[in-house]
Design a protein around this motif. Structure first.
Motif, PDB file in Angstrom:
ATOM      1  N   GLU A 125      -4.111   9.402   0.739  1.00 46.20           N
ATOM      2  CA  GLU A 125      -2.804   8.762   0.850  1.00 46.20           C
ATOM      3  C   GLU A 125      -2.858   7.247   0.817  1.00 46.20           C
ATOM      4  OE1 GLU A 125      -0.084  11.643   3.497  1.00 46.20           O
ATOM      5  OE2 GLU A 125       0.133   9.504   3.894  1.00 46.20           O
ATOM      6  N   CYS A 166      -3.607  -2.612 -16.922  1.00 48.78           N
ATOM      7  CA  CYS A 166      -2.139  -2.583 -16.854  1.00 48.78           C
ATOM      8  C   CYS A 166      -1.569  -3.985 -17.088  1.00 48.78           C
ATOM      9  CB  CYS A 166      -1.679  -2.042 -15.496  1.00 48.78           C
ATOM     10  SG  CYS A 166      -1.949  -0.263 -15.333  1.00 48.78           S
ATOM     11  N   PRO A 217     -10.618   5.818  -8.861  1.00 50.38           N
ATOM     12  CA  PRO A 217      -9.555   6.751  -9.252  1.00 50.38           C
ATOM     13  C   PRO A 217      -9.682   8.106  -8.558  1.00 50.38           C
ATOM     14  CG  PRO A 217     -10.334   5.554 -11.174  1.00 50.38           C
ATOM     15  CD  PRO A 217     -11.201   5.110 -10.028  1.00 50.38           C
ATOM     16  N   ILE A 248      -8.521  -0.662 -13.912  1.00 45.85           N
ATOM     17  CA  ILE A 248      -7.264  -0.014 -14.320  1.00 45.85           C
ATOM     18  C   ILE A 248      -6.090  -0.979 -14.119  1.00 45.85           C
ATOM     19  CG2 ILE A 248      -5.613   1.808 -13.628  1.00 45.85           C
ATOM     20  CD1 ILE A 248      -7.895   2.863 -15.349  1.00 45.85           C
ATOM     21  N   THR A 273      -3.764   5.773  -2.480  1.00 43.44           N
ATOM     22  CA  THR A 273      -2.688   6.011  -3.444  1.00 43.44           C
ATOM     23  C   THR A 273      -1.559   5.004  -3.268  1.00 43.44           C
ATOM     24  OG1 THR A 273      -3.224   8.356  -3.495  1.00 43.44           O
ATOM     25  CG2 THR A 273      -1.028   7.729  -4.248  1.00 43.44           C
ATOM     26  N   ILE A 274      -1.125   4.865  -2.036  1.00 45.48           N
ATOM     27  CA  ILE A 274      -0.004   3.951  -1.783  1.00 45.48           C
ATOM     28  C   ILE A 274      -0.426   2.517  -2.112  1.00 45.48           C
ATOM     29  CG2 ILE A 274       1.671   3.129  -0.070  1.00 45.48           C
ATOM     30  CD1 ILE A 274       1.885   6.179  -0.636  1.00 45.48           C
ATOM     31  N   LEU A 298      -7.874   8.811  -5.181  1.00 47.27           N
ATOM     32  CA  LEU A 298      -6.414   8.928  -5.073  1.00 47.27           C
ATOM     33  C   LEU A 298      -6.028  10.379  -4.790  1.00 47.27           C
ATOM     34  CD1 LEU A 298      -5.394   6.761  -8.180  1.00 47.27           C
ATOM     35  CD2 LEU A 298      -5.637   6.010  -5.795  1.00 47.27           C
ATOM     36  N   LEU A 299      -4.804  10.577  -4.317  1.00 49.93           N
ATOM     37  CA  LEU A 299      -4.283  11.937  -4.155  1.00 49.93           C
ATOM     38  C   LEU A 299      -4.405  12.685  -5.471  1.00 49.93           C
ATOM     39  CD1 LEU A 299      -1.062  11.254  -2.021  1.00 49.93           C
ATOM     40  CD2 LEU A 299      -3.072  12.568  -1.297  1.00 49.93           C
ATOM     41  N   PHE A 344      -2.693   1.504  -4.218  1.00 47.92           N
ATOM     42  CA  PHE A 344      -2.790   1.351  -5.676  1.00 47.92           C
ATOM     43  C   PHE A 344      -1.396   1.213  -6.304  1.00 47.92           C
ATOM     44  CE2 PHE A 344      -2.518   3.662  -9.766  1.00 47.92           C
ATOM     45  CZ  PHE A 344      -3.221   2.763 -10.560  1.00 47.92           C
ATOM     46  N   LEU A 345      -0.478   2.072  -5.889  1.00 46.75           N
ATOM     47  CA  LEU A 345       0.862   2.016  -6.487  1.00 46.75           C
ATOM     48  C   LEU A 345       1.560   0.697  -6.146  1.00 46.75           C
ATOM     49  CD1 LEU A 345       2.066   5.719  -6.066  1.00 46.75           C
ATOM     50  CD2 LEU A 345       1.487   4.547  -8.200  1.00 46.75           C
ATOM     51  N   LEU A 346       1.331   0.204  -4.938  1.00 43.88           N
ATOM     52  CA  LEU A 346       1.967  -1.067  -4.576  1.00 43.88           C
ATOM     53  C   LEU A 346       1.361  -2.232  -5.370  1.00 43.88           C
ATOM     54  CD1 LEU A 346       2.547  -0.659  -0.730  1.00 43.88           C
ATOM     55  CD2 LEU A 346       4.239  -0.512  -2.590  1.00 43.88           C
ATOM     56  N   LEU A 359       4.157  -5.037 -12.031  1.00 48.09           N
ATOM     57  CA  LEU A 359       5.397  -4.739 -12.765  1.00 48.09           C
ATOM     58  C   LEU A 359       6.527  -5.688 -12.378  1.00 48.09           C
ATOM     59  CD1 LEU A 359       5.358  -0.812 -12.713  1.00 48.09           C
ATOM     60  CD2 LEU A 359       4.446  -2.358 -14.466  1.00 48.09           C
ATOM     61  N   LEU A 372     -10.660   1.404 -10.240  1.00 48.32           N
ATOM     62  CA  LEU A 372      -9.222   1.115 -10.054  1.00 48.32           C
ATOM     63  C   LEU A 372      -8.941  -0.354 -10.310  1.00 48.32           C
ATOM     64  CD1 LEU A 372      -7.997   3.159  -6.968  1.00 48.32           C
ATOM     65  CD2 LEU A 372      -7.402   3.481  -9.372  1.00 48.32           C
ATOM     66  N   LEU A 399       0.239  -1.919  -8.373  1.00 48.98           N
ATOM     67  CA  LEU A 399       0.850  -1.772  -9.697  1.00 48.98           C
ATOM     68  C   LEU A 399       2.266  -2.337  -9.693  1.00 48.98           C
ATOM     69  CD1 LEU A 399       0.763  -0.413 -12.600  1.00 48.98           C
ATOM     70  CD2 LEU A 399       2.207   1.313 -11.520  1.00 48.98           C
ATOM     71  N   VAL A 400       3.034  -1.998  -8.660  1.00 49.96           N
ATOM     72  CA  VAL A 400       4.420  -2.464  -8.590  1.00 49.96           C
ATOM     73  C   VAL A 400       4.454  -3.993  -8.532  1.00 49.96           C
ATOM     74  CG1 VAL A 400       6.461  -2.516  -7.092  1.00 49.96           C
ATOM     75  CG2 VAL A 400       5.367  -0.330  -7.653  1.00 49.96           C
TER      76      VAL A 400
END
Lengths: 505, 505
Positions: free
Chosen positions: B20, B82, B10, B78, B23-24, B13-14, B26-28, B34, B75, B30-31
């Motif tokens: 960067e 989720c 964690p 994490i 972060t990207i 991350l930014l 990790f978000l991808l 989702l 992460l 997560l997406v």
């Protein structure tokens, strides 16, 4: 630019038949816009904002029109709308955005919000939010442990913001001492008086007005030069109210005031509350995070004696908006105060333990899931990570204080190391430096400096910081640091920018 | 399963340096979680929920532990958290989830929420939410136009839910007739009485208790067999209150009651309010969407005579939680009622037109951005798209009504085509069918049927529908349809499921 989405229309997304592909494609396009925005947010070479006046945005920018219409737009246009909404907004996560108590963009918190909105459920019952309801209970217990209530016992709930949390505290104080007000109204009680600092947040006064006390029955307490309540003033005002035959009910002690970041002396206030049998609320909306810092939690000394505490993780702790908790020492009183036992929602004959249906404690019915992002951040940082964040922000504010306190052209609004991250100061342009600081002319001119610099700052879009007057003091800057992205160089930049924009005034 | 994220923590991350990429990535990830969840949500072969008792989840499921700790998680963990949070939750967007007034998962609304949390700003000032503040103003105006107020003039604000919106209506009614209460408290007014249907939402009573009227001063009005207020009963009760020397202040007319979906006769109630000079509020939290349907808006006939209206786009219109508006006919009164003019937030000397700083109208200080998802959905659907959604849901509820009204083993709670999408019915298992329906034994047995079927339903996880008693009526099912994913076959499925689970009771 999103012309390849032309083949899909909003009505082709799920739940439309075979809508999966279009849905995923659309969401990935959106995520691309969002991650680009996130990248730029942390990039110091981008602006904090691209300012436009209301009339400009209302007239419509190129390709971006706020008006709603009868007919649907294309997905292509929806994506343009998303991009432009971000473009004309303010990057509150930018390392140089210092304008509010809530700043920064925590990536884990953001992930938590994306998941929360995907789950799209409601906190009123365990039935439809089992995991979130339990997370809320566990997290509130941890927070109560940090307050210092034995074994973390007590009660609490997440509310839509600090003002509502403070409102809860006034409601339950009234219910504790005059429970008949719930059914019979304010006429079942004597004239009730609330006490709060003249530096406290305006939500206490709003609560007094809304809940039927009347704002005149919210007595403002005098403070010392640092903005802290003077306990003897509290006691004198309680005696005055009693002498008039009114009933002193409630004292709000602020832990981290909005402008000065002041911490009221909780122990001394608690002594007075005990003596006069009054409810003690601690508004730690802004200061709450300091409870997680071994170095700074002494500023909350006595908080364990409070009857209720407001604590907004969405401020100092960087949790995305909204995330505010009202914590209560006495178990059962929130529910006693607010429950109406609506049969359609809170059936007693469910198959699970319905004590987990906590919705009837709230003044809300539907209640947004505010807990998950906070819980996830806590998992990702650990208590220790929040502590490091808080200590860093306080170090930075001390850096700013040391930097400007003897610097030419600056005057501190109050002396001494700030208790919180608030640093309040005037910038005095060279043209004012020789003037008599007590003259009316000087005051009038100085009053216009901060607004003028702020306006120039917003137009150039390089940084943002707040200003306001306070009592007899003319407009001054209030710097606050809660942004985890901010570095010493950003503080330096802010000072350089104030001087660049203000030098010629 | 997310072991490839092992290399990132964690803290990488930014805003971390060079954060960067992590972060990207990790978000991808997560997406991906989702979008998988979204796919499954619309897939009828998946369950609506995988039920666990509170103690089971608290003990911790394999790899999923709700407890918070001092040290950070990876992460990788994490992402597992989720995934599991979604796994043990309830799919409120599933085509067979009918449990609440808010159901469904609108992809555009979801996109709106993802963007809102990325922007992470606050509605109190134009300064930090320029685009969102304007969107709110334009959208509120459109809503007022639909209510029928001349040129859409008036005022309003988005609040954290229908209960708070209804609370606003009571506050401003009191301010209109007894403005001194704001400063002097309830003693500045005579004993004030509020009127609302016995079928109305409990938030009116909660508001009465919270605001200092007392819940006993909320008079409940009798209804006809369909749950609609009987106007002559209102007038009789007003006269009774006046005779006692109290002051009748406020009538709430419900447009779409929670259980029956009943619409009170607004015009007849408005006549009485005019006659006695009272404030008329229309609680259209649930019914509001019907204003967008040319076919159904006649049920709101007379709403343009109301002084205030609650309308929750997060219910019938499928906007993600939270999205509720309080709309007010008289301009300026919201601000008059609530403003406290906090200097630190609402500086009069800004460079832009500060009439766009609307925060002081609210009882909140910080206010979550609830408008964007709604605005974006309106753009994507057009008014016409909302109309189609609403007409479809009402058609589906009529389909259910026609299907069961003469079906063996069903009894309707009230007769006639439902006014809203609420269909209320008892399922009578074969073992009860020969019994005397007026006997105590029958009533006791029938009272247990719906809870038992609901428990079995949740354990099998196939569908969800609500039940409750109402007045003298024992537990019955309340079916509501607001889910855009629901089809006739899902209604058929629900009935089959009730029979499958209830047949042997």
């Amino acid at each position: 630019t999103y012309a390849h989405m032309c083949t899909h229309k909003p009505k082709h997304l799920l739940p439309a038949k075979n809508g999966e592909e279009a849905t995923i494609q659309f969401l990935l396009e959106l995520v691309d816009i969002l991650t680009n925005y996130i990248r730029k947010t942390f990039d110091r070479s981008t602006k904090v904002l691209d300012f436009h006046h209301p009339h400009q945005l209302l007239e419509g920018m190129e390709g971006f029109n706020l008006e709603l219409s009868d007919q649907p737009e294309s997905l292509e246009q929806i994506l343009v709308d998303c991009r432009d909404t971000l473009k004309y907004g303010v990057r509150t996560g930018h390392p140089r955005f210092f304008n509010q108590l809530s700043t920064g963009l925590d990536i884990i918190g953001l992930a938590g919000e994306w998941l929360t909105s995907t789950a799209n459920t409601n906190m009123f019952t365990y039935e439809i939010a089992p995991v979130f309801v339990l997370m809320e209970q566990l997290t509130l217990k941890k927070m109560r442990e940090m307050i210092g209530w034995p074994s973390g016992e007590g009660d609490g709930i997440f509310s839509p913001g600090g003002a509502i949390s403070n409102m809860y505290s006034v409601m339950i104080a009234r219910y504790k001492y005059f429970p008949d007000v719930k059914t019979k109204g304010m006429s079942a009680a004597p004239r009730l008086v609330l006490f709060t600092s003249e530096h406290s947040h305006y939500s206490i006064k709003k609560a007094g007005a809304a809940l039927g006390f009347g704002s005149e029955n919210v007595v403002l307490l005098s403070t010392d030069e640092r903005g802290r309540v003077i306990p003897s003033d509290l006691e004198a005002k309680i005696l005055d109210v009693k002498q008039k035959g009114y009933h002193p009910l409630f004292v709000n002690a602020t832990a981290g005031s909005t402008v000065y970041g002041a911490f009221d002396p909780i122990n001394e206030i608690a002594d007075i509350c005990e003596k006069y049998n009054m409810w003690l609320h601690v508004d730690g909306a802004w200061g709450g995070g300091l409870l997680m810092s071994r170095k700074h939690r002494h500023k909350f000394s006595g908080v364990e004696r409070a009857n209720s505490v407001t604590w907004n993780p969405h401020k100092m702790m960087g949790v995305p908006l909204q995330c505010s908790a009202i914590l209560v020492r006495e178990k059962g009183i929130l529910s006693g105060c607010n429950s109406m036992c609506a049969g359609y929602l809170f059936q007693p004959d469910k198959q699970y333990d319905v004590s987990f249906d906590t919705g009837d404690k709230a003044i809300q019915c539907g209640r947004h899931v505010d807990i998950f992002k906070f819980w996830l951040m806590w998992k990702a940082k650990g208590t220790i990570g929040f502590e490091q964040h808080i200590d860093r922000c306080l170090d930075l504010s001390q850096y700013l204080y040391e930097k400007i306190r003897n610097r030419e052209g600056y005057e501190m609004v109050f002396q001494g190391v700030p208790q919180h991250t608030n640093v309040c100061f005037w910038y005095i342009p060279p043209s004012l430096r020789g003037m008599d600081p007590n003259s009316q002319e000087y005051r009038e001119k100085l009053h216009k400096v901060a607004p003028k610099i702020k306006a120039l700052m917003m137009e150039s879009g390089t940084t943002m910081v707040g200003y306001q007057p306070q009592g007899q003091k003319v407009n001054f800057f209030r710097m606050v640091i809660s942004n985890p992205a901010a570095l010493q160089s950003d503080i330096d930049f802010l000072i350089d920018e104030i001087e660049r924009l203000g030098h010629g005034l």
